[in-house]
Design a protein around this motif. Structure first.
Motif, short mmCIF file in Angstrom:
data_model
loop_
_atom_site.label_atom_id
_atom_site.label_comp_id
_atom_site.label_asym_id
_atom_site.label_seq_id
_atom_site.Cartn_x
_atom_site.Cartn_y
_atom_site.Cartn_z
N CYS A 294 58.73 -8.01 39.34
CA CYS A 294 58.53 -7.00 38.31
C CYS A 294 57.05 -6.91 38.00
N ARG B 226 55.62 -5.56 35.59
CA ARG B 226 55.29 -5.62 34.16
C ARG B 226 55.34 -7.05 33.62
N CYS B 227 56.45 -7.76 33.87
CA CYS B 227 56.61 -9.09 33.28
C CYS B 227 56.49 -10.21 34.31
N CYS C 150 61.78 -4.50 36.40
CA CYS C 150 63.06 -5.16 36.16
C CYS C 150 63.86 -4.43 35.08
N CYS D 285 62.44 -4.64 31.50
CA CYS D 285 61.23 -3.85 31.27
C CYS D 285 61.50 -2.35 31.33
ZN LIG Z 1 60.03 -7.08 33.87
#
Ligand SMILES: [Zn+2]
Ligand SMILES: [Mn+2]
Ligand SMILES: [Mn+2]
Ligand SMILES: [Zn+2]
Lengths: 151, 151
Positions: B101, B103-104, B141, B144
DNA sequence: CAGAAAGTTGATAATCTTTCTAATTAAGTG
DNA sequence: CACTTAATTAGAAAGATTATCAACTTTCTG
């Protein structure tokens, strides 16, 4: 026939509360006008723009490259030691992968529809929203195999 | 059942005119004792060794990680922003890929025999000697996707 | 068992990348 | 077209990685 126009980039940015700036528009244009198989590092881009009379700070360039990679517009590649390279993240018929010699960094691009399908299916199965999938093959090229240098 | 023993590592190093040092042996051992699915950054490794009373300088750690990656013993991964991660490069039944992912940085490992075959075949076709092939899927994900944060 | 040759280490410098911050600017509102 | 709000930029600082070099170690030679 570019995938992203200034307008579509703006739309996608605004959707997330972000903004289209002249810097971002300029950087996107550079990648859209880039020849097939060409990849740019942050410094490459910085000096290319300087030569065209455009000044964009290095920190903005790094920030924008990261942003566009996270959006799925660019792909971040490890083609050589010491610095990253970027290219446009293009869809199916242009989508490709990289075979790299770890000794001399010689690089060959190749396409594979099966891999793209496995990537999509895997992301989907886990509920992930796909941005990019790239196979990176690390290997030793024929020339470097013959070379007697221990490196 | 480790793939590399101190002896086989020494053999492979000597073949290229290089040497097995205590530092290299120690670093290999750390990776061989690492749990499945674990990945180490250079700093992780540095402090892990410190805690065990072993001192290896950061520059030697970086140098050794690179060396072992170029030999095909370790894989170098971009699992998070800002620093690289390493893991043992294991053969077929253990060989795997990563879904990340953007983002995270949540990461999922998955296996795929077809990809491994495509990788081998591609390298072979070009006359390259294969060291490693890794599919990296960049995606967002489920968590997110639901998140309202624009990041 | 010297002595030479080559590889490796740790410390430091250089390079590449990310983070931080004040000033600036794009986007939305009336 | 002001005016407000929040994102973005440039530059500086910090962090991560790679390159350089003198001292040290291992291997090879005689
Ligand atoms: Zn994520
Ligand atoms: Mn490419
Ligand atoms: Mn893994
Ligand atoms: Zn090569």
């Amino acid at each position: 026939m570019p995938i992203y126009t200034a307008a579509s980039l703006k739309a996608e940015l605004n959707e997330k509360g972000w903004r289209l700036t002249p810097q971002r528009e300029t950087i996107l244009q550079v990648f859209q006008n880039l020849a097939e198989g060409k990849h740019l590092s942050a410094e490459d881009l910085y000096y290319m723009l300087q030569n065209e009379g455009e000044h964009i700070s290095l920190s903005t360039i790094y920030r924008t490259l990261k942003l566009m990679a996270r959006m799925g517009i660019l792909r971040e590649l490890e083609l050589a030691e010491g610095h990253k390279h970027y290219e446009l993240n293009q869809p199916y018929p242009y989508h490709h992968h990289h075979l790299i010699c770890v000794r001399c960094n010689k690089m060959i691009e190749f396409k594979s529809e099966p891999i793209l399908k496995i990537g999509s299916k895997t992301a989907q199965k886990e509920g992930y929203h796909l941005l990019d999938c790239q196979l990176t093959i690390h290997a030793v090229c024929p020339t470097c195999q013959r070379s007697l240098l221990p490196a």
